[in-house]
Scaffold this motif. Sequence first.
Motif, PDB file in Angstrom:
ATOM      1  N   ARG A 180      69.416  25.309 134.096  1.00  0.00           N
ATOM      2  CA  ARG A 180      70.042  24.205 133.314  1.00  0.00           C
ATOM      3  C   ARG A 180      68.829  23.439 132.686  1.00  0.00           C
ATOM      4  N   TRP A 181      68.058  23.068 133.552  1.00  0.00           N
ATOM      5  CA  TRP A 181      66.755  22.187 133.288  1.00  0.00           C
ATOM      6  C   TRP A 181      65.875  22.744 132.037  1.00  0.00           C
ATOM      7  N   ALA A 182      65.894  24.429 132.185  1.00  0.00           N
ATOM      8  CA  ALA A 182      64.994  24.971 131.191  1.00  0.00           C
ATOM      9  C   ALA A 182      65.786  24.953 129.628  1.00  0.00           C
ATOM     10  N   VAL A 183      67.156  24.984 129.897  1.00  0.00           N
ATOM     11  CA  VAL A 183      67.899  24.879 128.550  1.00  0.00           C
ATOM     12  C   VAL A 183      67.603  23.574 127.988  1.00  0.00           C
ATOM     13  N   ILE A 184      67.829  22.329 128.705  1.00  0.00           N
ATOM     14  CA  ILE A 184      67.607  21.063 128.291  1.00  0.00           C
ATOM     15  C   ILE A 184      66.210  21.053 127.802  1.00  0.00           C
ATOM     16  N   GLY A 185      65.163  21.416 128.302  1.00  0.00           N
ATOM     17  CA  GLY A 185      63.791  21.493 127.969  1.00  0.00           C
ATOM     18  C   GLY A 185      63.464  22.067 126.456  1.00  0.00           C
ATOM     19  N   TRP A 186      64.112  22.963 126.496  1.00  0.00           N
ATOM     20  CA  TRP A 186      64.163  23.900 125.075  1.00  0.00           C
ATOM     21  C   TRP A 186      64.886  22.892 124.010  1.00  0.00           C
ATOM     22  N   LEU A 187      65.927  22.241 124.079  1.00  0.00           N
ATOM     23  CA  LEU A 187      66.780  21.398 123.292  1.00  0.00           C
ATOM     24  C   LEU A 187      65.716  20.052 123.084  1.00  0.00           C
ATOM     25  N   LEU A 188      65.137  19.362 124.038  1.00  0.00           N
ATOM     26  CA  LEU A 188      64.444  18.548 123.638  1.00  0.00           C
ATOM     27  C   LEU A 188      63.014  18.836 122.777  1.00  0.00           C
ATOM     28  N   THR A 189      62.641  20.076 122.977  1.00  0.00           N
ATOM     29  CA  THR A 189      61.608  20.422 121.888  1.00  0.00           C
ATOM     30  C   THR A 189      62.102  20.944 120.676  1.00  0.00           C
ATOM     31  N   SER A 190      63.310  21.038 120.474  1.00  0.00           N
ATOM     32  CA  SER A 190      64.071  21.508 119.079  1.00  0.00           C
ATOM     33  C   SER A 190      64.278  20.283 118.311  1.00  0.00           C
ATOM     34  N   CYS A 191      64.059  19.053 118.902  1.00  0.00           N
ATOM     35  CA  CYS A 191      64.375  17.782 118.087  1.00  0.00           C
ATOM     36  C   CYS A 191      63.252  17.607 117.219  1.00  0.00           C
ATOM     37  N   SER A 192      63.655  17.227 115.996  1.00  0.00           N
ATOM     38  CA  SER A 192      62.345  17.036 114.979  1.00  0.00           C
ATOM     39  C   SER A 192      62.538  15.388 114.418  1.00  0.00           C
ATOM     40  N   LYS A 193      63.548  14.801 115.006  1.00  0.00           N
ATOM     41  CA  LYS A 193      63.508  13.335 114.791  1.00  0.00           C
ATOM     42  C   LYS A 193      63.467  12.585 115.766  1.00  0.00           C
ATOM     43  N   GLY A 194      62.630  11.365 115.768  1.00  0.00           N
ATOM     44  CA  GLY A 194      62.414  10.622 117.022  1.00  0.00           C
ATOM     45  C   GLY A 194      63.613  10.099 117.538  1.00  0.00           C
ATOM     46  N   TYR A 195      64.829   9.356 116.869  1.00  0.00           N
ATOM     47  CA  TYR A 195      65.915   8.774 117.505  1.00  0.00           C
ATOM     48  C   TYR A 195      66.623  10.009 118.087  1.00  0.00           C
ATOM     49  N   ILE A 196      66.683  11.210 117.915  1.00  0.00           N
ATOM     50  CA  ILE A 196      67.244  12.098 118.499  1.00  0.00           C
ATOM     51  C   ILE A 196      66.809  12.400 119.769  1.00  0.00           C
ATOM     52  N   VAL A 197      65.447  12.538 120.010  1.00  0.00           N
ATOM     53  CA  VAL A 197      64.739  12.666 121.080  1.00  0.00           C
ATOM     54  C   VAL A 197      64.938  11.710 121.983  1.00  0.00           C
ATOM     55  N   ALA A 198      64.915  10.407 121.447  1.00  0.00           N
ATOM     56  CA  ALA A 198      65.296   9.148 122.526  1.00  0.00           C
ATOM     57  C   ALA A 198      66.764   9.184 122.979  1.00  0.00           C
ATOM     58  N   ASN A 199      67.740   9.634 122.244  1.00  0.00           N
ATOM     59  CA  ASN A 199      69.115   9.716 122.611  1.00  0.00           C
ATOM     60  C   ASN A 199      69.299  10.834 123.657  1.00  0.00           C
ATOM     61  N   ALA A 200      68.365  12.026 123.294  1.00  0.00           N
ATOM     62  CA  ALA A 200      68.673  13.023 124.077  1.00  0.00           C
ATOM     63  C   ALA A 200      68.026  12.909 125.628  1.00  0.00           C
ATOM     64  N   LYS A 201      66.930  12.108 125.823  1.00  0.00           N
ATOM     65  CA  LYS A 201      66.438  11.464 127.161  1.00  0.00           C
ATOM     66  C   LYS A 201      67.452  10.415 127.683  1.00  0.00           C
ATOM     67  N   LEU A 202      68.150   9.533 126.770  1.00  0.00           N
ATOM     68  CA  LEU A 202      68.809   8.955 127.590  1.00  0.00           C
ATOM     69  C   LEU A 202      70.086   9.706 128.128  1.00  0.00           C
ATOM     70  N   ALA A 203      70.542  10.631 127.407  1.00  0.00           N
ATOM     71  CA  ALA A 203      71.791  11.428 127.717  1.00  0.00           C
ATOM     72  C   ALA A 203      71.189  12.185 129.265  1.00  0.00           C
ATOM     73  N   LEU A 204      70.207  12.565 129.317  1.00  0.00           N
ATOM     74  CA  LEU A 204      69.570  13.276 130.379  1.00  0.00           C
ATOM     75  C   LEU A 204      69.437  12.325 131.778  1.00  0.00           C
ATOM     76  N   PHE A 205      68.978  10.914 131.397  1.00  0.00           N
ATOM     77  CA  PHE A 205      68.793  10.128 132.552  1.00  0.00           C
ATOM     78  C   PHE A 205      69.797   9.024 132.723  1.00  0.00           C
ATOM     79  N   TYR A 206      70.969   9.235 131.879  1.00  0.00           N
ATOM     80  CA  TYR A 206      71.906   8.145 131.853  1.00  0.00           C
ATOM     81  C   TYR A 206      72.627   8.060 133.284  1.00  0.00           C
ATOM     82  N   ASP A 207      72.800   8.850 134.161  1.00  0.00           N
ATOM     83  CA  ASP A 207      73.517   8.960 135.437  1.00  0.00           C
ATOM     84  C   ASP A 207      72.382   8.351 136.325  1.00  0.00           C
TER      85      ASP A 207
END
Length: 374
Positions: A220-247
Motif C-alpha cells: 500500500r505504501w508504494a502505491v501511495i508513494g507513486w500517487l504522490l509523485t503523480s501529482c503535478s499541482k501543489g494543492y493536490i499534493v498537500a491534500n494527498a499528504k493530509l489524507a495520508l496523515f489524517y488519522d
Amino acid sequence: TRAAAPGFAPLLLSLLRRVPFPGDARLPDLIREHSSFLAAEEPQLLASAVFAFLRLLARNRLAPFPRSAECSNCEECKSAKNLEECGEKLVSFCVSVLRDHFQVCTLIGRDLVRSLHELVLVPEFQGFWKDLMLARNTDICRVVTPGWCTALSISPEMETQLLFMMSNVKWGGQKRYQLWFARKHLMVPGGEERIPDIVRFICCGYHPTNEVIQSGVIARWAVIGWLLTSCSKGYIVANAKLALFYDWLFFDETKGNVMNIEPAMLLMLNSISQYVDITNVLLEFLFLLIENYEVRRKEAIEQCVRCAFIVLVKKGVLPSLELLTGCEKLSPLLRQKLVAFLSSTTPVAAVEACLKPINEVSKAAELKKRVCSN
C-alpha cells in the motif's frame, strides 16, 4: 413509499458511486424526498449520500469544468459540465441533510470534518460550520472513518483495479498497471483531484492480511508513494499528504486501527535508502500539521501523533524509531525535532522502548517482515 421497495437502497448506493453521470441531478431530489425514512431505516445510506456529494463538491471546487476549446466532447467532460450545472442543488442537499439529520451524518466519522474544511469557503457551508460544527468538531474527529465510507469517493472500477494491484501484482511488475490506471482515471479532466480520496481509500478502505503482505505483491505504501509523485499541482499534493496523515492527528490506541497509519510510516521508512527527500518532506509536513491544523487543540494532536509513533513500534510495523531518529541521511534539523517531539511529555519508558538501538542485521530482518498485527 418507494424507499421501502426491495432493492431501492442498493440501487441508490450503486448510483452514488457513479456520480457524476448524465441525469444524476435528480438523485439529490430523490434522496431528500425520502430522507426521513432513510434516516430511520437506512441511516448508513443517507450518510453515504452526504459524503459522496461532499467529496464530489470538494473535487469540483478545486477543478472546475474546463472551458477551453481544446477540451473534447468526451464523457468525462460531459459529466463535469453536468456536475457544474447541478452544483447548487448538491450544496443545498448536503446542508439540508446535515442540519436535519446531523446525528446520522456523524456515521461518516472524521472525514466529515475533512470534507467540510475543504468547502468552508462556500457560504452555505460556512454558515453551517459556525452554527453546528465548531462545537462538535472535536467529538466527530474522534470517530474513525469506516472503510465503506472511503470507498464512496472512488468509482467501483477504481476500487477493483486498485485492489487487483495491491493483492495480485508482484513487486517489479507494477509499472504497466500504474500507467494503465493513470491513463484511465488520472489523466482525465478532474482526475488528479481524485488522488487524495484514493489515498484515503488505501489507508482506511483496504487492510491486507498478513498472508497478502508476505506474498510479494506491491504494498500500500508504494502505491501511495507513486500517487504522490503523480501529482503535478501543489494543492493536490498537500491534500494527498493530509489524507495520508489524517488519522495520525486523532489517533487513539483504544479505538484507532494501526493499519490506517501504517502506510505513512512505511512510506517514510522505505524511502530513506533511495528517496530520502520523500521522507524529509513527509516528516516536515507532519510537523506542519501538528503546529497548524487546529491550533486550539494543538496539545491533543501532539499527544495523538506521539501515540501513533509508539503504537507503530508496539505493533511491529517497525522495530524501533531509531531507524528514523538515528538515520544520518535524514535532515539533521528534522531528526532533532523528532527526538524532541517524542520525548516531550511522553512516559520515559515508552520513549526508551521506541528509541532503543538495534543492530543492522536486526534492522534488515525486521523490515523484511513488514507484518502489521492488529
